[in-house]
Scaffold this motif. Sequence first.
Motif, PDB file in Angstrom:
ATOM      1  N   ASN A  64      -2.727  38.976 -29.336  1.00  0.00           N
ATOM      2  CA  ASN A  64      -3.457  39.759 -28.347  1.00  0.00           C
ATOM      3  C   ASN A  64      -3.042  39.303 -26.945  1.00  0.00           C
ATOM      4  O   ASN A  64      -3.199  38.131 -26.610  1.00  0.00           O
ATOM      5  CB  ASN A  64      -4.968  39.576 -28.543  1.00  0.00           C
ATOM      6  CG  ASN A  64      -5.777  40.583 -27.763  1.00  0.00           C
ATOM      7  OD1 ASN A  64      -5.433  40.945 -26.645  1.00  0.00           O
ATOM      8  ND2 ASN A  64      -6.878  41.036 -28.351  1.00  0.00           N
ATOM      9  N   PRO A  65      -2.504  40.201 -26.117  1.00  0.00           N
ATOM     10  CA  PRO A  65      -2.064  39.796 -24.782  1.00  0.00           C
ATOM     11  C   PRO A  65      -3.193  39.701 -23.762  1.00  0.00           C
ATOM     12  O   PRO A  65      -2.942  39.441 -22.586  1.00  0.00           O
ATOM     13  CB  PRO A  65      -1.084  40.909 -24.398  1.00  0.00           C
ATOM     14  CG  PRO A  65      -1.601  42.114 -25.106  1.00  0.00           C
ATOM     15  CD  PRO A  65      -2.170  41.609 -26.410  1.00  0.00           C
ATOM     16  N   GLU A  67      -7.042  37.926 -22.977  1.00  0.00           N
ATOM     17  CA  GLU A  67      -8.030  36.906 -23.361  1.00  0.00           C
ATOM     18  C   GLU A  67      -9.401  37.274 -22.821  1.00  0.00           C
ATOM     19  O   GLU A  67      -9.542  37.636 -21.645  1.00  0.00           O
ATOM     20  CB  GLU A  67      -7.624  35.537 -22.815  1.00  0.00           C
ATOM     21  CG  GLU A  67      -8.595  34.436 -23.209  1.00  0.00           C
ATOM     22  CD  GLU A  67      -8.211  33.069 -22.681  1.00  0.00           C
ATOM     23  OE1 GLU A  67      -8.889  32.091 -23.043  1.00  0.00           O
ATOM     24  OE2 GLU A  67      -7.237  32.979 -21.908  1.00  0.00           O
ATOM     25  N   ARG A  75      -8.455  38.375 -18.951  1.00  0.00           N
ATOM     26  CA  ARG A  75      -7.227  38.080 -18.190  1.00  0.00           C
ATOM     27  C   ARG A  75      -6.028  38.412 -19.051  1.00  0.00           C
ATOM     28  O   ARG A  75      -6.090  38.381 -20.295  1.00  0.00           O
ATOM     29  CB  ARG A  75      -7.169  36.613 -17.777  1.00  0.00           C
ATOM     30  CG  ARG A  75      -6.845  35.655 -18.929  1.00  0.00           C
ATOM     31  CD  ARG A  75      -6.551  34.238 -18.458  1.00  0.00           C
ATOM     32  NE  ARG A  75      -6.147  33.384 -19.587  1.00  0.00           N
ATOM     33  CZ  ARG A  75      -4.883  33.124 -19.928  1.00  0.00           C
ATOM     34  NH1 ARG A  75      -3.888  33.619 -19.212  1.00  0.00           N
ATOM     35  NH2 ARG A  75      -4.602  32.363 -20.978  1.00  0.00           N
ATOM     36  N   TYR A  76      -4.922  38.754 -18.406  1.00  0.00           N
ATOM     37  CA  TYR A  76      -3.670  38.940 -19.121  1.00  0.00           C
ATOM     38  C   TYR A  76      -3.069  37.574 -19.425  1.00  0.00           C
ATOM     39  O   TYR A  76      -3.056  36.690 -18.569  1.00  0.00           O
ATOM     40  CB  TYR A  76      -2.686  39.759 -18.280  1.00  0.00           C
ATOM     41  CG  TYR A  76      -3.201  41.136 -17.911  1.00  0.00           C
ATOM     42  CD1 TYR A  76      -3.938  41.887 -18.829  1.00  0.00           C
ATOM     43  CD2 TYR A  76      -2.959  41.681 -16.659  1.00  0.00           C
ATOM     44  CE1 TYR A  76      -4.422  43.139 -18.496  1.00  0.00           C
ATOM     45  CE2 TYR A  76      -3.424  42.940 -16.325  1.00  0.00           C
ATOM     46  CZ  TYR A  76      -4.165  43.667 -17.238  1.00  0.00           C
ATOM     47  OH  TYR A  76      -4.642  44.907 -16.912  1.00  0.00           O
ATOM     48  N   LYS A  77      -2.585  37.397 -20.641  1.00  0.00           N
ATOM     49  CA  LYS A  77      -2.063  36.096 -21.065  1.00  0.00           C
ATOM     50  C   LYS A  77      -0.625  35.934 -20.563  1.00  0.00           C
ATOM     51  O   LYS A  77       0.338  36.281 -21.243  1.00  0.00           O
ATOM     52  CB  LYS A  77      -2.108  35.975 -22.586  1.00  0.00           C
ATOM     53  CG  LYS A  77      -3.516  35.911 -23.161  1.00  0.00           C
ATOM     54  CD  LYS A  77      -3.463  35.745 -24.680  1.00  0.00           C
ATOM     55  CE  LYS A  77      -4.830  35.723 -25.302  1.00  0.00           C
ATOM     56  NZ  LYS A  77      -4.772  35.667 -26.781  1.00  0.00           N
ATOM     57  N   GLN A  78      -0.505  35.383 -19.377  1.00  0.00           N
ATOM     58  CA  GLN A  78       0.817  35.197 -18.774  1.00  0.00           C
ATOM     59  C   GLN A  78       1.707  34.317 -19.642  1.00  0.00           C
ATOM     60  O   GLN A  78       2.933  34.520 -19.697  1.00  0.00           O
ATOM     61  CB  GLN A  78       0.672  34.590 -17.376  1.00  0.00           C
ATOM     62  CG  GLN A  78       1.980  34.504 -16.593  1.00  0.00           C
ATOM     63  CD  GLN A  78       2.596  35.861 -16.343  1.00  0.00           C
ATOM     64  OE1 GLN A  78       1.916  36.784 -15.902  1.00  0.00           O
ATOM     65  NE2 GLN A  78       3.890  36.000 -16.625  1.00  0.00           N
ATOM     66  N   GLU A  79       1.107  33.359 -20.334  1.00  0.00           N
ATOM     67  CA  GLU A  79       1.910  32.478 -21.183  1.00  0.00           C
ATOM     68  C   GLU A  79       2.589  33.251 -22.306  1.00  0.00           C
ATOM     69  O   GLU A  79       3.704  32.900 -22.738  1.00  0.00           O
ATOM     70  CB  GLU A  79       1.059  31.343 -21.748  1.00  0.00           C
ATOM     71  CG  GLU A  79      -0.070  31.756 -22.684  1.00  0.00           C
ATOM     72  CD  GLU A  79      -1.371  32.112 -21.996  1.00  0.00           C
ATOM     73  OE1 GLU A  79      -2.411  32.117 -22.680  1.00  0.00           O
ATOM     74  OE2 GLU A  79      -1.345  32.391 -20.781  1.00  0.00           O
ATOM     75  N   GLU A  80       1.951  34.314 -22.795  1.00  0.00           N
ATOM     76  CA  GLU A  80       2.576  35.144 -23.825  1.00  0.00           C
ATOM     77  C   GLU A  80       3.693  35.996 -23.229  1.00  0.00           C
ATOM     78  O   GLU A  80       4.752  36.149 -23.834  1.00  0.00           O
ATOM     79  CB  GLU A  80       1.534  36.036 -24.505  1.00  0.00           C
ATOM     80  CG  GLU A  80       0.582  35.302 -25.414  1.00  0.00           C
ATOM     81  CD  GLU A  80       1.290  34.603 -26.572  1.00  0.00           C
ATOM     82  OE1 GLU A  80       2.340  35.106 -27.023  1.00  0.00           O
ATOM     83  OE2 GLU A  80       0.789  33.563 -27.016  1.00  0.00           O
ATOM     84  N   TYR A  81       3.455  36.536 -22.047  1.00  0.00           N
ATOM     85  CA  TYR A  81       4.522  37.275 -21.372  1.00  0.00           C
ATOM     86  C   TYR A  81       5.746  36.379 -21.200  1.00  0.00           C
ATOM     87  O   TYR A  81       6.877  36.783 -21.477  1.00  0.00           O
ATOM     88  CB  TYR A  81       4.060  37.743 -19.992  1.00  0.00           C
ATOM     89  CG  TYR A  81       2.975  38.780 -19.964  1.00  0.00           C
ATOM     90  CD1 TYR A  81       2.522  39.432 -21.113  1.00  0.00           C
ATOM     91  CD2 TYR A  81       2.374  39.127 -18.757  1.00  0.00           C
ATOM     92  CE1 TYR A  81       1.519  40.383 -21.060  1.00  0.00           C
ATOM     93  CE2 TYR A  81       1.371  40.082 -18.695  1.00  0.00           C
ATOM     94  CZ  TYR A  81       0.948  40.701 -19.848  1.00  0.00           C
ATOM     95  OH  TYR A  81      -0.042  41.644 -19.800  1.00  0.00           O
TER      96      TYR A  81
END
Length: 240
Positions: A64-65, A67, A75-81
């Motif tokens: 899931n991008p 959180e 929030r958007y998961k920048q670490e996944e991006y």
Amino acid sequence: IANDFAELKRLKGLGYDHVLLNYYSFDEPTRAVKARQIIAKAREVGMLVHAWLQVFNEGGNWVNPVEDLGFREGRYKQEEYDRIIDKANGYIDEFGVDGIHLDYVRFSGVGANAAYANNYSNGVTAGGAITEFCRQLREYIDSRLEGVIVSAAMMTGNTLYYYGQEPSQMGKYIDILMPMSYKYYSNKNNDNSWLRGTLRTFLEATTTQIWAGIQSYTHVPGSENVIGMTPEQMLADMAV
């Protein structure tokens, strides 16, 4: 690779200009050697090779991008991006691919991983998460190397509500959207009017290129067993 890449040459002779190599061809060392050979030969005969990258699905599990921070904020998961963009960069830098094909660049459409379950009052949305990833990937690739083609596999139907895919927004950053316009299912088949309508929806939503993804197989009625389609059957679907 067999017989001096006879099959690759045959496909080029038939008019095929692009090959999509699944990520597994690059991520396993023995196959990576063969991938480099295929890329080199494809370039020699005038074909382009795209690395077929799984985005928000890792090892068969959905990622899931977005959180949930609680209190209806997300929030958007920048670490996944960053993780996925790093993978794409590796395929470009280490293998010299001509394009990156994004598969699973979406939510699953079911339960907690459905797009509609990931919209928050602070402006973080499922559609925003997918579009923002596309924007960052495009920006990063363009900063490193011009001319790399980015394509994306697209669901059909209510794509934004279930999957977070918004063709009008993704098309700003993706060169080719590939709707998976599949007519044949285990329990029912869609007709040609469905196929035409599905593709028209994408064509009307964006000015980016639309490449229809059609099936090369049908199903044994009432089961998940598949039957390969003849070239004539596939051509008939292409002609709609």
